[in-house]
Design an enzyme around this catalytic site. Structure first.
Site, short mmCIF file in Angstrom:
data_model
loop_
_atom_site.label_atom_id
_atom_site.label_comp_id
_atom_site.label_asym_id
_atom_site.label_seq_id
_atom_site.Cartn_x
_atom_site.Cartn_y
_atom_site.Cartn_z
N ARG A 224 44.81 47.98 45.99
CA ARG A 224 44.33 49.21 45.34
C ARG A 224 44.25 50.34 46.35
O ARG A 224 44.98 51.29 46.30
CB ARG A 224 42.95 48.98 44.71
CG ARG A 224 42.97 48.20 43.43
CD ARG A 224 41.62 47.59 43.15
NE ARG A 224 41.29 46.62 44.17
CZ ARG A 224 40.25 45.80 44.13
NH1 ARG A 224 39.42 45.88 43.14
NH2 ARG A 224 40.03 44.93 45.09
N HIS B 201 43.38 43.19 36.89
CA HIS B 201 43.92 41.85 37.16
C HIS B 201 45.03 41.51 36.14
O HIS B 201 46.08 40.99 36.51
CB HIS B 201 42.83 40.78 37.01
CG HIS B 201 41.75 40.79 38.04
ND1 HIS B 201 40.42 40.86 37.72
CD2 HIS B 201 41.80 40.72 39.40
CE1 HIS B 201 39.68 40.81 38.83
NE2 HIS B 201 40.49 40.74 39.87
N LYS C 249 29.21 31.55 46.95
CA LYS C 249 29.22 32.90 46.38
C LYS C 249 28.48 32.89 45.03
O LYS C 249 28.75 32.04 44.19
CB LYS C 249 30.68 33.34 46.19
CG LYS C 249 30.90 34.83 46.27
CD LYS C 249 32.38 35.15 46.42
CE LYS C 249 32.70 36.58 46.10
NZ LYS C 249 34.14 36.85 46.18
P1 ADP Z 1 38.84 38.08 45.65
O1 ADP Z 1 37.40 37.66 45.70
O2 ADP Z 1 39.81 37.03 46.12
O3 ADP Z 1 39.15 39.45 46.24
P2 ADP Z 1 39.16 39.29 43.04
O4 ADP Z 1 39.01 38.61 41.72
O5 ADP Z 1 38.21 40.37 43.36
O6 ADP Z 1 39.12 38.12 44.09
O7 ADP Z 1 40.64 39.86 43.19
C1 ADP Z 1 41.78 39.05 43.17
C2 ADP Z 1 42.98 39.87 43.59
O8 ADP Z 1 43.22 40.88 42.61
C3 ADP Z 1 42.84 40.60 44.92
O9 ADP Z 1 44.10 40.59 45.58
C4 ADP Z 1 42.47 42.00 44.51
O10 ADP Z 1 42.87 42.96 45.50
C5 ADP Z 1 43.30 42.15 43.25
N1 ADP Z 1 42.77 43.17 42.33
C6 ADP Z 1 41.51 43.28 41.85
N2 ADP Z 1 41.37 44.35 41.03
C7 ADP Z 1 42.60 44.96 41.00
C8 ADP Z 1 43.12 46.14 40.37
N3 ADP Z 1 42.35 46.94 39.63
N4 ADP Z 1 44.43 46.44 40.58
C9 ADP Z 1 45.20 45.64 41.38
N5 ADP Z 1 44.77 44.54 42.01
C10 ADP Z 1 43.49 44.18 41.83
#
Ligand code: ADP
Length: 168
Positions: free
Chosen positions: A89, A16, A40
């Protein structure tokens, strides 16, 4: 141009942070927005996540950290943002994210979703992976900032591998 980076961030990972840093190079301001989703179950409360994100992005001058309720496009409009940033990803992300982007387009055609491809080294990394490793007593030091690794270890009782889960 202002961009919103919405997500759960439970917890924020190095993947992130990489997306936030790159977003900051592209946009005047990036608002990292934590979704308040009462349905959630999460490991960290909203307030803990906001603090973790603030601490992790202290080195970036054009980042704001906030939480929001409801639709990301409505929050974007409220903040006068024109862009939603999402990270990609693997192929499975693409399907879900494209569907969400199209849905958002029907709701607010003036808001664009911009996808940033993950950096190679974080292509396997997600908040769930971090929690799964920690629950079985593994090290997450290489996946999240040090202060968050400490928060995560505190959540798990080593003798009883069960997370202390918070609603919200
Ligand atoms: P959500 O529940 O909205 O998917 P997340 O916190 O899991 O929330 O992810 C937020 C965003 O960050 C999403 O678009 C996800 O695909 C992206 N994301 C999460 N981990 C990574 C990573 N390792 N590399 C790139 N993008 C990521």
């Amino acid at each position: 141009m202002i961009a919103i980076y919405p997500g759960s961030f439970d917890p924020i990972t190095l993947g992130h942070i990489d997306i936030i840093e790159r977003g900051c190079n592209l946009f005047e301001k990036v608002i990292v927005a934590v979704l308040r989703n009462p349905s959630k179950t999460s490991l960290f409360t909203i307030e803990q996540r906001l603090n973790q994100i603030r601490h992790s992005t202290e080195h970036l001058l054009n980042v704001e950290v906030a939480s929001f309720d409801g639709l990301a496009v409505n929050y974007a409009k409220m903040q006068q943002a024109k862009v939603l940033i999402r990270g990609l990803r693997v192929l499975s992300d693409f399907e879900k994210e494209l569907q969400m982007a199209h849905t958002n387009k029907t709701l607010s055609p003036e808001i664009e979703t911009v996808f940033l491809a993950t950096s190679n080294e974080y292509s396997f990394l997600s908040s769930s992976v971090v929690k799964e490793i920690a629950i079985f007593g593994g090290s997450v030091d290489h996946l999240v900032p040090q202060h968050i690794a400490i928060d995560i270890y505190k959540c798990y009782d080593k003798t009883q591998p069960k997370p202390i889960l918070n609603q919200r």
